[in-house]
Scaffold this motif. Sequence first.
Motif, PDB file in Angstrom:
ATOM      1  N   ASP A  20      33.035  47.693  32.817  1.00  0.00           N
ATOM      2  CA  ASP A  20      33.192  46.391  33.461  1.00  0.00           C
ATOM      3  C   ASP A  20      33.509  45.276  32.467  1.00  0.00           C
ATOM      4  O   ASP A  20      33.971  44.201  32.864  1.00  0.00           O
ATOM      5  CB  ASP A  20      31.899  46.004  34.209  1.00  0.00           C
ATOM      6  CG  ASP A  20      31.626  46.912  35.390  1.00  0.00           C
ATOM      7  OD1 ASP A  20      32.593  47.474  35.936  1.00  0.00           O
ATOM      8  OD2 ASP A  20      30.440  47.050  35.767  1.00  0.00           O
ATOM      9  N   ILE A  21      33.272  45.539  31.182  1.00  0.00           N
ATOM     10  CA  ILE A  21      33.383  44.467  30.197  1.00  0.00           C
ATOM     11  C   ILE A  21      34.808  43.926  30.032  1.00  0.00           C
ATOM     12  O   ILE A  21      35.002  42.701  30.014  1.00  0.00           O
ATOM     13  CB  ILE A  21      32.803  44.927  28.841  1.00  0.00           C
ATOM     14  CG1 ILE A  21      31.280  45.112  28.974  1.00  0.00           C
ATOM     15  CG2 ILE A  21      33.116  43.917  27.739  1.00  0.00           C
ATOM     16  CD1 ILE A  21      30.602  45.612  27.714  1.00  0.00           C
ATOM     17  N   PRO A  22      35.846  44.765  29.903  1.00  0.00           N
ATOM     18  CA  PRO A  22      37.188  44.205  29.718  1.00  0.00           C
ATOM     19  C   PRO A  22      37.599  43.232  30.820  1.00  0.00           C
ATOM     20  O   PRO A  22      38.156  42.163  30.538  1.00  0.00           O
ATOM     21  CB  PRO A  22      38.086  45.459  29.712  1.00  0.00           C
ATOM     22  CG  PRO A  22      37.198  46.543  29.198  1.00  0.00           C
ATOM     23  CD  PRO A  22      35.857  46.249  29.794  1.00  0.00           C
ATOM     24  N   GLN A  23      37.317  43.569  32.084  1.00  0.00           N
ATOM     25  CA  GLN A  23      37.670  42.671  33.173  1.00  0.00           C
ATOM     26  C   GLN A  23      36.822  41.402  33.139  1.00  0.00           C
ATOM     27  O   GLN A  23      37.309  40.303  33.418  1.00  0.00           O
ATOM     28  CB  GLN A  23      37.481  43.380  34.525  1.00  0.00           C
ATOM     29  CG  GLN A  23      37.883  42.531  35.733  1.00  0.00           C
ATOM     30  CD  GLN A  23      39.325  42.059  35.665  1.00  0.00           C
ATOM     31  OE1 GLN A  23      40.242  42.830  35.345  1.00  0.00           O
ATOM     32  NE2 GLN A  23      39.546  40.775  35.944  1.00  0.00           N
ATOM     33  N   MET A  24      35.551  41.547  32.767  1.00  0.00           N
ATOM     34  CA  MET A  24      34.680  40.375  32.654  1.00  0.00           C
ATOM     35  C   MET A  24      35.205  39.398  31.616  1.00  0.00           C
ATOM     36  O   MET A  24      35.181  38.179  31.820  1.00  0.00           O
ATOM     37  CB  MET A  24      33.259  40.802  32.275  1.00  0.00           C
ATOM     38  CG  MET A  24      32.462  41.428  33.389  1.00  0.00           C
ATOM     39  SD  MET A  24      30.728  41.639  32.881  1.00  0.00           S
ATOM     40  CE  MET A  24      30.203  39.927  32.831  1.00  0.00           C
ATOM     41  N   LEU A  25      35.694  39.931  30.485  1.00  0.00           N
ATOM     42  CA  LEU A  25      36.182  39.058  29.419  1.00  0.00           C
ATOM     43  C   LEU A  25      37.389  38.250  29.883  1.00  0.00           C
ATOM     44  O   LEU A  25      37.564  37.093  29.481  1.00  0.00           O
ATOM     45  CB  LEU A  25      36.544  39.885  28.185  1.00  0.00           C
ATOM     46  CG  LEU A  25      35.365  40.599  27.506  1.00  0.00           C
ATOM     47  CD1 LEU A  25      35.847  41.373  26.289  1.00  0.00           C
ATOM     48  CD2 LEU A  25      34.279  39.614  27.116  1.00  0.00           C
ATOM     49  N   LYS A  26      38.221  38.845  30.745  1.00  0.00           N
ATOM     50  CA  LYS A  26      39.353  38.099  31.306  1.00  0.00           C
ATOM     51  C   LYS A  26      38.856  36.978  32.200  1.00  0.00           C
ATOM     52  O   LYS A  26      39.337  35.835  32.126  1.00  0.00           O
ATOM     53  CB  LYS A  26      40.268  39.046  32.088  1.00  0.00           C
ATOM     54  CG  LYS A  26      41.007  40.056  31.226  1.00  0.00           C
ATOM     55  CD  LYS A  26      41.906  40.944  32.079  1.00  0.00           C
ATOM     56  CE  LYS A  26      42.633  41.964  31.222  1.00  0.00           C
ATOM     57  NZ  LYS A  26      43.502  42.864  32.036  1.00  0.00           N
ATOM     58  N   CYS A  27      37.881  37.293  33.055  1.00  0.00           N
ATOM     59  CA  CYS A  27      37.333  36.284  33.965  1.00  0.00           C
ATOM     60  C   CYS A  27      36.633  35.159  33.201  1.00  0.00           C
ATOM     61  O   CYS A  27      36.622  34.003  33.647  1.00  0.00           O
ATOM     62  CB  CYS A  27      36.345  36.932  34.937  1.00  0.00           C
ATOM     63  SG  CYS A  27      37.100  38.098  36.096  1.00  0.00           S
ATOM     64  N   LEU A  28      36.060  35.493  32.049  1.00  0.00           N
ATOM     65  CA  LEU A  28      35.315  34.517  31.253  1.00  0.00           C
ATOM     66  C   LEU A  28      36.210  33.721  30.303  1.00  0.00           C
ATOM     67  O   LEU A  28      35.725  32.854  29.573  1.00  0.00           O
ATOM     68  CB  LEU A  28      34.229  35.225  30.443  1.00  0.00           C
ATOM     69  CG  LEU A  28      33.085  35.868  31.241  1.00  0.00           C
ATOM     70  CD1 LEU A  28      32.260  36.775  30.341  1.00  0.00           C
ATOM     71  CD2 LEU A  28      32.207  34.793  31.875  1.00  0.00           C
ATOM     72  N   CYS A 122      29.592  38.804  41.608  1.00  0.00           N
ATOM     73  CA  CYS A 122      29.373  40.151  41.097  1.00  0.00           C
ATOM     74  C   CYS A 122      28.033  40.241  40.360  1.00  0.00           C
ATOM     75  O   CYS A 122      27.566  39.278  39.744  1.00  0.00           O
ATOM     76  CB  CYS A 122      30.517  40.567  40.167  1.00  0.00           C
ATOM     77  SG  CYS A 122      30.669  39.576  38.673  1.00  0.00           S
ATOM     78  N   MET A 123      27.429  41.405  40.421  1.00  0.00           N
ATOM     79  CA  MET A 123      26.135  41.623  39.812  1.00  0.00           C
ATOM     80  C   MET A 123      26.225  41.561  38.284  1.00  0.00           C
ATOM     81  O   MET A 123      25.269  41.161  37.609  1.00  0.00           O
ATOM     82  CB  MET A 123      25.575  42.979  40.244  1.00  0.00           C
ATOM     83  CG  MET A 123      25.198  43.037  41.729  1.00  0.00           C
ATOM     84  SD  MET A 123      23.939  41.800  42.145  1.00  0.00           S
ATOM     85  CE  MET A 123      22.568  42.382  41.138  1.00  0.00           C
ATOM     86  N   ALA A 124      27.378  41.960  37.743  1.00  0.00           N
ATOM     87  CA  ALA A 124      27.542  41.959  36.287  1.00  0.00           C
ATOM     88  C   ALA A 124      27.427  40.542  35.731  1.00  0.00           C
ATOM     89  O   ALA A 124      26.822  40.318  34.676  1.00  0.00           O
ATOM     90  CB  ALA A 124      28.889  42.570  35.912  1.00  0.00           C
ATOM     91  N   HIS A 125      27.987  39.564  36.445  1.00  0.00           N
ATOM     92  CA  HIS A 125      27.903  38.182  35.974  1.00  0.00           C
ATOM     93  C   HIS A 125      26.465  37.670  36.074  1.00  0.00           C
ATOM     94  O   HIS A 125      25.995  36.924  35.204  1.00  0.00           O
ATOM     95  CB  HIS A 125      28.833  37.276  36.781  1.00  0.00           C
ATOM     96  CG  HIS A 125      29.062  35.937  36.135  1.00  0.00           C
ATOM     97  ND1 HIS A 125      30.230  35.590  35.522  1.00  0.00           N
ATOM     98  CD2 HIS A 125      28.232  34.875  35.994  1.00  0.00           C
ATOM     99  CE1 HIS A 125      30.129  34.363  35.030  1.00  0.00           C
ATOM    100  NE2 HIS A 125      28.917  33.904  35.312  1.00  0.00           N
ATOM    101  N   GLU A 126      25.758  38.064  37.113  1.00  0.00           N
ATOM    102  CA  GLU A 126      24.350  37.682  37.238  1.00  0.00           C
ATOM    103  C   GLU A 126      23.554  38.259  36.064  1.00  0.00           C
ATOM    104  O   GLU A 126      22.678  37.601  35.508  1.00  0.00           O
ATOM    105  CB  GLU A 126      23.780  38.192  38.563  1.00  0.00           C
ATOM    106  CG  GLU A 126      24.386  37.545  39.803  1.00  0.00           C
ATOM    107  CD  GLU A 126      24.042  36.064  39.909  1.00  0.00           C
ATOM    108  OE1 GLU A 126      22.936  35.683  39.478  1.00  0.00           O
ATOM    109  OE2 GLU A 126      24.878  35.293  40.397  1.00  0.00           O
ATOM    110  N   GLN A 127      23.867  39.495  35.697  1.00  0.00           N
ATOM    111  CA  GLN A 127      23.204  40.129  34.547  1.00  0.00           C
ATOM    112  C   GLN A 127      23.540  39.374  33.262  1.00  0.00           C
ATOM    113  O   GLN A 127      22.670  39.152  32.406  1.00  0.00           O
ATOM    114  CB  GLN A 127      23.657  41.586  34.428  1.00  0.00           C
ATOM    115  CG  GLN A 127      23.056  42.359  33.261  1.00  0.00           C
ATOM    116  CD  GLN A 127      21.584  42.665  33.467  1.00  0.00           C
ATOM    117  OE1 GLN A 127      21.169  43.019  34.561  1.00  0.00           O
ATOM    118  NE2 GLN A 127      20.800  42.508  32.413  1.00  0.00           N
TER     119      GLN A 127
END
Length: 221
Positions: A20-28, A122-127
């Motif tokens: 999930d990290i690569p997509q999160m980094l784009k969103c961030l 998304c739960m990943a962002h909450e984490q």
Amino acid sequence: MNNLDSLCQSRLFSGISPNDIPQMLKCLSATRKEYAKDEMVVREGDLVDDVGIILQGSAQSTKLSVAGKQIIVSLHYPGGYTAVLTAASRGRRSPMSVQAIEPLEVLFIPIKSILSRCTKLCMAHEQLLGNLFDSIAERALELHDRNDCLIMPTIRDKVLTYLTKVMRETGTETFTIPFDREAMAEYLNVDRSALSRELAWMKRDGLIDFYRNEFKLLQKQ
């Protein structure tokens, strides 16, 4: 993305699937920057809006005393942070500088991207948000450990406090510290010659044994 292992080592991404990290980094809106040896990442007094995570290399946080003497505050390695406390403090200027010890690669994430509510819920962002508070606490405790050394009244007490901390962290009786004598003196905020002299006396007194930057505590503190 390269250096995914370093991100997984970071407390900020604890509990988040590497997939999930690569997509999160784009969103961030994360960005990556490289620094040469001795190049400044952050200068004392800078406004800092990003959390920096070290991907490769190492860096040191330093501060200038009133007399203009450089004091090493802490060291940073892959998975560690630069300026996480300053970034989270909303408008505070950095109280210290961060400098590359060797060629360095840093991932920067805008603090506002971490604090903003994810549109996808998304739960990943909450984490990630929960991990940020853990990271702030971790950094604050690191500075607390540093302060434990500074408040000791004598060079011997400073040395024993620091070496005991490293021994507990490594879990071994014999360990290597990341400082040469000059850097160790800066970290403990003492004169280098006085430090070398005290280390020799401590070895004579049977408190420690050492060779260069490898140490062993001979008496439990």
